[in-house]
Design an enzyme around this catalytic site. Structure first.
Site, PDB file in Angstrom:
ATOM      1  N   HIS A   1       7.381   6.248  -9.716  1.00  0.00           N
ATOM      2  CA  HIS A   1       7.271   7.623  -9.222  1.00  0.00           C
ATOM      3  C   HIS A   1       6.965   8.582 -10.369  1.00  0.00           C
ATOM      4  O   HIS A   1       6.448   9.684 -10.150  1.00  0.00           O
ATOM      5  CB  HIS A   1       8.580   8.018  -8.534  1.00  0.00           C
ATOM      6  CG  HIS A   1       8.429   9.086  -7.497  1.00  0.00           C
ATOM      7  ND1 HIS A   1       7.433  10.053  -7.539  1.00  0.00           N
ATOM      8  CD2 HIS A   1       9.149   9.363  -6.381  1.00  0.00           C
ATOM      9  CE1 HIS A   1       7.551  10.851  -6.500  1.00  0.00           C
ATOM     10  NE2 HIS A   1       8.570  10.462  -5.779  1.00  0.00           N
TER      11      HIS A   1
ATOM     12  N   ASP B   1      -8.918  -1.798   2.615  1.00  0.00           N
ATOM     13  CA  ASP B   1      -9.664  -3.027   2.929  1.00  0.00           C
ATOM     14  C   ASP B   1     -10.305  -3.568   1.655  1.00  0.00           C
ATOM     15  O   ASP B   1     -11.191  -2.943   1.076  1.00  0.00           O
ATOM     16  CB  ASP B   1     -10.730  -2.709   3.981  1.00  0.00           C
ATOM     17  CG  ASP B   1     -11.490  -3.942   4.455  1.00  0.00           C
ATOM     18  OD1 ASP B   1     -11.327  -5.017   3.856  1.00  0.00           O
ATOM     19  OD2 ASP B   1     -12.268  -3.814   5.422  1.00  0.00           O
TER      20      ASP B   1
END
Length: 432
Positions: A159, A370
């Site tokens: 983070h 993808d």
């Protein structure tokens, strides 16, 4: 097959470095003010893909493609291959990211039929609360192959180096390289520290692990429509899906805390929002780092927290205040710093204030990730031990909302049996 019989075995591990060395003038990367605020933890994200037959040795071919293009992507996102050096900098020494290959002794359907939030941690190379996030790799990737040929890509991202927008941009660049070639990677902008310079007196909002657990609630379109209708009012005539769902979650967790404490604390529902598009002028969506605002919608102990209309109005007011804060007044460093410090003080005051941190990932195209073998069938988080975290993710069709709640055991016991919440949401449903 019982959960105890489900095994995920690491069969290979290596460190991947950028395909080209980071130039000397980029070796010292400054964190921005909000990077400093971000808790030191790994953000978990798991992408599940069904089997697509790409020929002989497809698992090995997919693994090699992921490794090659990840290494190439690191040349653009070079701080990810570095290490945290000080409270306000990362040394970009190309030490690399960790890459793991694993094998599961069961088909993907076992996960999709009955997801278990804590079993999902087995698809991550590092647990969200791992102390490794302080000194180790800033990015870890685990690729797991199932018996059926399906696969999971688990990502543990620090983070400190970026928010959900940064992670989404990284994935977009990685997939572009995998499908179209290395020259098609998205180029990030690493100038956040120029816009909001770091501070010597800024402390991170550390989330202390405790006796907590994570549960997943799914809101389907018809129930969301009904919830929007129930929470609309003259002040907010058309609540957004996020506002409507957030209101019922806020009500449920506040009631649980009140029941367990025996009294009502001040209750803050802190919405985390991407501020890149909210500044004037808007910033690039490719701006890397943490560039979020915290909207602390507050419910005082003497206010009625049982009315969804009241809660939605408070959430909407918070959004409007952020638009005003960043849109009309711009990025004034001292103002942003003081606002963040004020939020930090409120969040740390656990004895007097219940704080719930809600982060929506609804606008990020996670179901478009993808690599050349199709889109994910499910995008998930994992179980965490952090207190009072709420993540909102889209369902695969984009019309529903998955709410991942991490609460104390005592509060979760009540939330999981809150009939009003369960009238609108399904607890731990199957994915398929």
């Amino acid at each position: 097959m019982a959960t105890t019989a489900l095994k995920v075995e690491i069969i290979h591990r290596e460190t991947l470095k950028p395909s080209s060395p980071t130039p000397y003038n980029l070796k010292n990367f400054k964190l921005c003010l909000i990077d400093q605020l971000a808790p030191t933890m790994y953000v978990p994200l798991i992408l599940f893909y069904p089997h697509v037959n790409n020929g002989v040795d497809e698992a090995e071919k997919k693994t090699q493609l992921l490794k090659k293009t990840l290494s190439e992507t690191l040349t653009l996102f070079y701080p990810l291959a570095g290490r945290i050096k000080t409270h306000d900098s990362i040394v970009c020494n190309d030490e690399g990211v960790e890459f793991f290959k694993a094998q599961a002794n069961f088909p993907l359907s076992k996960i999709l039929e009955k997801p278990n939030t804590y079993f999902l941690r087995k698809f991550l190379a590092a647990e969200p609360e791992s102390i490794q996030a302080r000194t180790g790799a800033l990015l870890l990737v685990q690729v797991t192959f199932f018996q059926c040929g399906g696969m999971a890509i688990g990502i543990s991202s620090s983070h400190k180096i970026g928010d959900a927008s940064t992670l989404s941009a990284f994935l977009k660049s990685w997939t572009s390289m995998a499908v179209f070639g290395s020259e098609h990677g998205l180029v990030p902008e690493f100038n956040a520290a120029e816009l909001l310079p770091p501070s010597d007196d800024f402390q991170p909002l550390e989330k202390i692990p405790g006796k907590c657990r994570t549960s997943r609630f799914v809101f389907y379109p018809k129930k969301i429509a009904s919830l929007k209708e129930n929470s609309s009012s003259e002040s907010v005539k058309n609540p957004s899906r996020i506002e409507a769902v957030s209101s019922i979650l806020w009500k449920s967790v506040a009631q649980a805390s009140r029941s367990n404490n025996g009294f009502m604390k001040t209750c803050v529902f802190a919405q985390t929002v991407n501020i890149r598009a909210r500044t004037s002028p808007p910033l690039s969506e490719n701006l890397a780092g943490n560039f979020f605002g915290i909207i602390p919608a507050k419910l005082d102990e003497n206010e009625n927290g049982d009315d969804l209309k009241v809660l939605v109005a408070k959430l909407r007011k918070g959004i409007e205040e952020v638009k005003e804060f960043f849109g009309k007044k711009g990025l004034d460093v001292e103002r942003v710093k003081q606002a963040m410090l004020k939020c930090g003080e409120m969040i740390r005051n656990e004895e007097m204030v219940d704080n719930y941190n809600c982060s929506s990932w609804f606008r990020f195209p996670l179901y478009e990730v993808d690599f050349g073998w199709g889109k994910p069938i499910w995008v998930s988080m994992s179980g965490m031990t952090f207190k009072n975290f709420i993540f909102l993710l889209p369902t695969r069709d984009g019309d529903g909302i998955e709410a991942w709640l991490s609460l104390t055991d005592e509060d979760m016991d009540l939330v999981e049996t809150d009939q009003e919440l369960l009238d609108f949401a399904c607890l731990e449903p199957s994915v398929v």
